[in-house]
Design an enzyme around this catalytic site. Structure first.
Site, PDB file in Angstrom:
ATOM      1  N   HIS A 370      13.640   4.186 -17.134  1.00  0.00           N
ATOM      2  CA  HIS A 370      12.294   4.773 -17.110  1.00  0.00           C
ATOM      3  C   HIS A 370      11.657   4.788 -15.733  1.00  0.00           C
ATOM      4  O   HIS A 370      10.471   5.112 -15.620  1.00  0.00           O
ATOM      5  CB  HIS A 370      11.343   4.009 -18.031  1.00  0.00           C
ATOM      6  N   LYS A 561      -4.308   7.108 -16.786  1.00  0.00           N
ATOM      7  CA  LYS A 561      -2.957   6.557 -16.730  1.00  0.00           C
ATOM      8  C   LYS A 561      -3.057   5.267 -15.925  1.00  0.00           C
ATOM      9  O   LYS A 561      -4.114   4.966 -15.362  1.00  0.00           O
ATOM     10  CB  LYS A 561      -1.984   7.539 -16.065  1.00  0.00           C
ATOM     11  N   ARG A 562      -1.956   4.506 -15.845  1.00  0.00           N
ATOM     12  CA  ARG A 562      -1.970   3.331 -14.979  1.00  0.00           C
ATOM     13  C   ARG A 562      -2.329   3.747 -13.551  1.00  0.00           C
ATOM     14  O   ARG A 562      -2.003   4.842 -13.115  1.00  0.00           O
ATOM     15  CB  ARG A 562      -0.589   2.646 -15.000  1.00  0.00           C
ATOM     16  N   LYS A 567       1.079   7.809  -8.489  1.00  0.00           N
ATOM     17  CA  LYS A 567       0.396   8.717  -9.423  1.00  0.00           C
ATOM     18  C   LYS A 567      -0.770   9.449  -8.741  1.00  0.00           C
ATOM     19  O   LYS A 567      -1.307  10.400  -9.264  1.00  0.00           O
ATOM     20  CB  LYS A 567      -0.094   7.943 -10.652  1.00  0.00           C
ATOM     21  N   THR A 669       3.997  11.138 -20.333  1.00  0.00           N
ATOM     22  CA  THR A 669       3.824  11.522 -21.735  1.00  0.00           C
ATOM     23  C   THR A 669       2.363  11.913 -21.974  1.00  0.00           C
ATOM     24  O   THR A 669       2.080  12.694 -22.878  1.00  0.00           O
ATOM     25  CB  THR A 669       4.224  10.374 -22.687  1.00  0.00           C
ATOM     26  N   LYS A 673       0.406  15.012 -24.203  1.00  0.00           N
ATOM     27  CA  LYS A 673      -0.710  14.851 -25.138  1.00  0.00           C
ATOM     28  C   LYS A 673      -1.858  15.782 -24.777  1.00  0.00           C
ATOM     29  O   LYS A 673      -2.469  16.421 -25.644  1.00  0.00           O
ATOM     30  CB  LYS A 673      -1.190  13.390 -25.136  1.00  0.00           C
TER      31      LYS A 673
HETATM   32  C1  26W Z   1       9.729  -5.107 -14.280  1.00  0.00           C
HETATM   33  C2  26W Z   1       8.376  -4.512 -14.167  1.00  0.00           C
HETATM   34  C3  26W Z   1       8.326  -3.189 -14.820  1.00  0.00           C
HETATM   35  C4  26W Z   1       7.752  -3.069 -16.077  1.00  0.00           C
HETATM   36  C5  26W Z   1       7.731  -1.850 -16.714  1.00  0.00           C
HETATM   37  C6  26W Z   1       8.861  -2.084 -14.212  1.00  0.00           C
HETATM   38  C7  26W Z   1       8.837  -0.874 -14.846  1.00  0.00           C
HETATM   39  C8  26W Z   1       8.283  -0.753 -16.096  1.00  0.00           C
HETATM   40  C9  26W Z   1       8.301   0.561 -16.828  1.00  0.00           C
HETATM   41  C10 26W Z   1       9.709   1.103 -16.806  1.00  0.00           C
HETATM   42  C11 26W Z   1       7.327   1.531 -16.283  1.00  0.00           C
HETATM   43  C12 26W Z   1       7.065   2.672 -17.237  1.00  0.00           C
HETATM   44  O1  26W Z   1       6.319   2.542 -18.176  1.00  0.00           O
HETATM   45  N1  26W Z   1       7.656   3.835 -16.957  1.00  0.00           N
HETATM   46  C13 26W Z   1       7.198   5.059 -17.581  1.00  0.00           C
HETATM   47  O2  26W Z   1       7.977   5.340 -18.726  1.00  0.00           O
HETATM   48  C14 26W Z   1       7.471   6.464 -19.413  1.00  0.00           C
HETATM   49  C15 26W Z   1       8.263   6.627 -20.679  1.00  0.00           C
HETATM   50  O3  26W Z   1       9.546   7.036 -20.391  1.00  0.00           O
HETATM   51  C16 26W Z   1       7.510   7.685 -18.525  1.00  0.00           C
HETATM   52  O4  26W Z   1       6.927   8.753 -19.211  1.00  0.00           O
HETATM   53  C17 26W Z   1       6.777   7.439 -17.225  1.00  0.00           C
HETATM   54  O5  26W Z   1       6.964   8.530 -16.355  1.00  0.00           O
HETATM   55  C18 26W Z   1       7.277   6.178 -16.574  1.00  0.00           C
HETATM   56  O6  26W Z   1       6.489   5.849 -15.441  1.00  0.00           O
END
Ligand code: 26W
Length: 824
Positions: A370, A561-562, A567, A669, A673
């Site tokens: 992701h 969003k975050r 972003k 995502t 929406k």
């Molecule tokens: C280890 C710390 C950490 C925690 C969570 C690193 C990365 C993450 C996630 C992978 C970040 C995340 O939420 N990624 C998002 O995933 C969505 C679902 O696939 C995508 O639509 C977003 O573009 C992506 O940023």
């Protein structure tokens, strides 16, 4: 359930319940009386919430048993979705709507002067996730239930979910979230489904019948206890299970004996055990790197796999057909230690030969990536891994040896490629690379949009892709139209039903039948009327929460969003400041009124993201209190963005901001929406925006800016913002104003660093993309003035977004990766 209990359960099928308002009213009052102990006159809103939930729950449980029995009897393949996060939000409205009970329940409650909408608002928002990845897992669970895939979500039952955000003096303050404070009627504790999870200790080799066997004796052990929540799909017939693990210390009596009367010590042990599932890590951008995080990852991975194996052996004689009957999807690398853990369980515990076990393991697992951000890719220091999980570390070395053997045989890879393939990063003080582990342990690896998948092949997994050139595939994300259209936008849903009938509710791609209505002036007006109402609802929320009045006839331009540099909320803020300055300098021009709306949380340790929130607030304060801009521009930062807030925001947007630096947003995502609800997207060619462009057509989306390859090229050339800024008076002036403290008079240097970074480095291409962004915003202004054109584009957005349903994503996973589900 054991085979026996299942057979018995199948025999005594529940009598179907009546769903008319009379029956439901009677049942609600019964629950109120006998389960809650209140009369209808004494009952408060939260009592009605609980009573209503229990009535709905009864209906779900009937179908839940039915689904479980069916899966068992048909010997269907089960799909286990392992995810550290499930950002599910509120469940009552979703359940009521999917069961088709909205009208009778509304009527039943109304008889007691209770409003269903107000009752639903009292439910806590289950925020067991950070953002995109966690919300995707929740949409996928609902779509698995809808499409009839026997799905089991496996995750962690955090006591404290994602923190509550308050803005104090313009700055983010994090407060603990306590969703379980008043209990949780949706969950069922399953004390019989609990497993021991070990940490630390030693591995010894023993001889057994001429064969060597490794025995791991953990120094610490904790108990994982299951809590099940039913997940209802559309029509409510198929109900899946979300199984979340809670950590408990092993029997405290044993502990007491162990500690020989040392009660404080025994409690400390219990505390340490329970700490594992106490809180969700709030970082989605940087790897936290904490030992507790690795404990969480292993804890829920091991519990889930032990559960999967126990279930399998309750139905089949041995594990030889495990990969025919179970698919395990790893949601990012957070559960990647599962690869080593399954090998341990198969080889050490179940005595299966290494090569057979490895074949089973790769047959079972698949992995979704992701993010490509290097700082978010998980790696663990070898010494930490070894201390906490000594046997799993040995297994990782053995897996690595096998993979490197494969890489060095046959084909000739250079040393650099071999280093890139290795599960051990030798460069940074020796670390285990979780991405590599997940990749080699899976038969399929996927990205979440076409562009992201292509980039995976040339960036993070370039070397592994050379070794296994067919393993990476694409599965573009989707969102569930039940929550993100039917429930959050009933006005638009009703309008669509009137225009094209009910077919789209069962098959969302039929929304395309709305396409010709873009040419129908009367329909467009009604469509715009629904949007106006949704905007009014958001305007009221803003007024109530922030005491800012916004004009619902202005463009609602929304970025939620975050908060992350890639972003580019900062690009949006700079454009806002430039627009403000232009309105002030040229007040006689015919400006298009806009409301800029922001919301989102920053990781607590992410200083720049917090500064961006601070800046948004500072800019909002100055602009909103300047009588010179009148109603032409307003800026709002809504605190505590979460699923429930998103449900109000998405239907109320005119413009959706999807402006990440190209190549960095895996999919997005929120973009889906918004567009599904008829917002026009301003966005870069990044993530799923690329596919949205294909489905919408270029007249119906506003694309601007550098493309991914151009970003890479500029970075390689050592691009800095300085030159561009000098050539862009609008941008330069905005940066100068912010740098000079125009928006932070109490601390004029507050944004010196943030602005300096644009000149020095412009790593996120904010300066580089500013002009294109500004121009595209002005094109949106022009479009807004031609209401027929705008509304036609909005209608086409709704009509053409059906493909982005998570039902479509799930069918693709089921067909291509899991080989499970109704059509397997
Ligand atoms: C280890 C710390 C950490 C925690 C969570 C690193 C990365 C993450 C996630 C992978 C970040 C995340 O939420 N990624 C998002 O995933 C969505 C679902 O696939 C995508 O639509 C977003 O573009 C992506 O940023």
């Amino acid at each position: 359930m054991t085979p026996d209990t299942l057979a018995r359960a199948a025999a005594d099928k529940p009598t179907p319940r009546l769903n008319d308002a009379d029956t439901i009213a009677t049942e609600i009052v019964e629950k109120l009386t006998y389960s809650i102990g209140k009369t209808t006159t004494a009952a408060r809103l939260h009592d009605w919430l609980e009573a209503t939930t229990l009535v709905v729950r009864d209906r779900i449980i009937d179908n839940w048993f039915g689904t479980t029995i069916h899966t068992y009897q048909q010997q269907q393949k089960r799909v286990c979705y392992l995810s550290m996060e499930f950002l599910i939000g509120r469940l009552l409205r979703d359940a009521i709507s999917n069961l088709g009970l909205t009208d009778p329940i509304r009527e039943a409650l109304a008889r007691y002067d209770v409003e269903l909408d107000l009752v639903e608002l009292l439910e806590p928002d289950a925020a067991l996730g950070n953002g995109g990845l966690g919300r995707l897992a929740a949409c996928f669970m609902e779509s698995m239930a809808t499409t009839g895939v026997p799905g089991f979500g496996y995750g962690i039952r955090y006591v404290h979910g994602f923190f509550r955000q308050e803005i104090v003096d313009g700055q983010q303050v994090e407060l603990p979230e306590t969703w379980l404070k008043h209990g949780n009627p949706w969950e069922f504790e399953r004390r019989e489904s609990s497993y021991e999870i070990g940490f630390g200790g030693k591995v010894t080799t023993i001889e057994e019948g001429g064969r060597q066997r490794q025995v791991w004796r953990p120094a610490e052990r904790v108990l994982a206890v299951a809590y099940d929540t039913p997940v209802v799909g559309w029509h409510g017939t198929h109900v899946n299970t979300l199984r979340l693990w809670s950590a408990q210390s092993l029997d405290p009596i044993l502990l007491d004996a162990f500690n020989a009367g040392d009660h404080i010590g025994a409690l400390l042990e219990a505390n340490k055990a329970e700490a594992i599932t106490r809180v969700l890590y709030p970082a989605d951008s940087h790897q936290a790197g904490q030992e507790l995080r690795l404990r969480q990852e292993y804890f829920f991975s091991s519990a889930s796999l032990q559960d999967i194996i126990r279930r399998h052996l309750a139905q089949y004689p041995d594990l030889s057909n495990l990969s025919d009957k179970v698919a395990v999807q790893l949601n990012d690398t957070h559960p990647a230690v599962s690869v080593a853990e399954l090998m341990r369980l198969l080889v050490d515990v179940h005595g299966i030969e290494w090569d057979t076990a490895w074949e089973t393991t790769r047959g079972v697992f698949s992995y979704t990536n992701h993010t490509l951000l290097p700082e978010a890719l998980e790696t663990w220091p070898i010494h930490l891994f070894e201390r906490l999980l000594p046997r799993q570390m040995q297994i990782i070395y053995a897996i690595n040896a096998g993979v490197l053997r494969e890489a060095t045989q046959g084909q000739t890879f250079d040393d650099e490629t071999i280093r890139g393939i290795s599960l051990i990063d030798e460069g940074n003080g020796r670390r285990v690379r979780m991405g590599q582990l997940a990749f080699v342990g899976s038969h399929a690896v996927n990205g979440v949009s076409a562009l992201h998948t292509d980039l995976m092949k040339v960036t993070v997994f370039r070397d592994l892709h050379k070794l296994y050139p067919t393993r990476i595939e694409n599965k573009t994300n989707g969102v569930t139209p039940r929550r993100w259209l039917f429930e959050s936008n009933p006005g638009l849903t009703r309008l669509a039903e009137e225009a094209i009938g009910r077919g789209f509710k069962d098959d969302i791609t039929q929304l395309s039948q709305l396409d010709p209505f873009a040419e129908d002036a009367a329909f467009r007006e009604r469509f715009a009327g629904v949007k106006r109402q949704n905007k009014q609802r958001l305007a009221t929320l803003i007024e109530e929460r922030l005491a800012i009045s916004v004009n619902p006839d202005a463009i609602f331009d929304i970025q939620v969003k975050r908060i992350h540099e890639y972003k580019r909320q900062l690009l949006n803020i700079l454009e806002t400041v430039a627009l403000y300055e232009q309105i002030r300098s040229l007040p006689h021009l015919d400006w298009t009124p806009r409301v800029k709306i922001f919301a989102g949380k920053a990781a607590p340790s992410y200083a720049q993201a917090k500064e961006i929130i601070h800046l948004a607030g500072d800019v909002a304060r100055v602009i909103n209190s300047d009588p010179g801009v009148r109603d032409l521009l307003k800026v709002v930062f809504i605190p505590n963005y979460n699923v429930s807030l998103a449900e109000i925001i998405m239907p109320a947007a005119d413009v959706s901001e999807q402006i990440s630096t190209a190549g960095l947003e895996a999919s997005g995502t929120g973009n889906m929406k918004f567009a599904l609800n008829g917002a026009l997207t301003i966005g870069t060619l990044d993530g799923a925006n690329v596919e949205m462009l294909e489905h919408l057509g270029e007249e119906n989306i506003f694309i601007f800016g550098l493309k991914a390859d151009e970003v890479a090229k500029l970075r390689a050339e050592g691009h800095s913002g300085q030159g561009v800024i000098e050539r862009q008076p609008l941008l330069r002036s905005a940066i100068d104003s912010i740098s000079a403290g125009v928006f932070s008079q109490d601390d004029p240097n507050r944004y010196a660093g943030l602005m300096g970074a644009l000149r020095d480095r412009d790593w996120w291409m904010i300066a580089a993309d500013f002009r294109a962004y500004w121009d595209t915003q002005r094109q949106l202004d022009m479009a807004w003035r031609d209401r027929a054109r705008w509304d036609a584009i909005a209608v086409r957005n709704t009509a053409r977004m059906g493909w982005f349903s998570s039902d479509r994503s799930i069918r693709e996973y089921a067909h291509d990766i899991w080989r499970a589900g109704p059509n397997a």
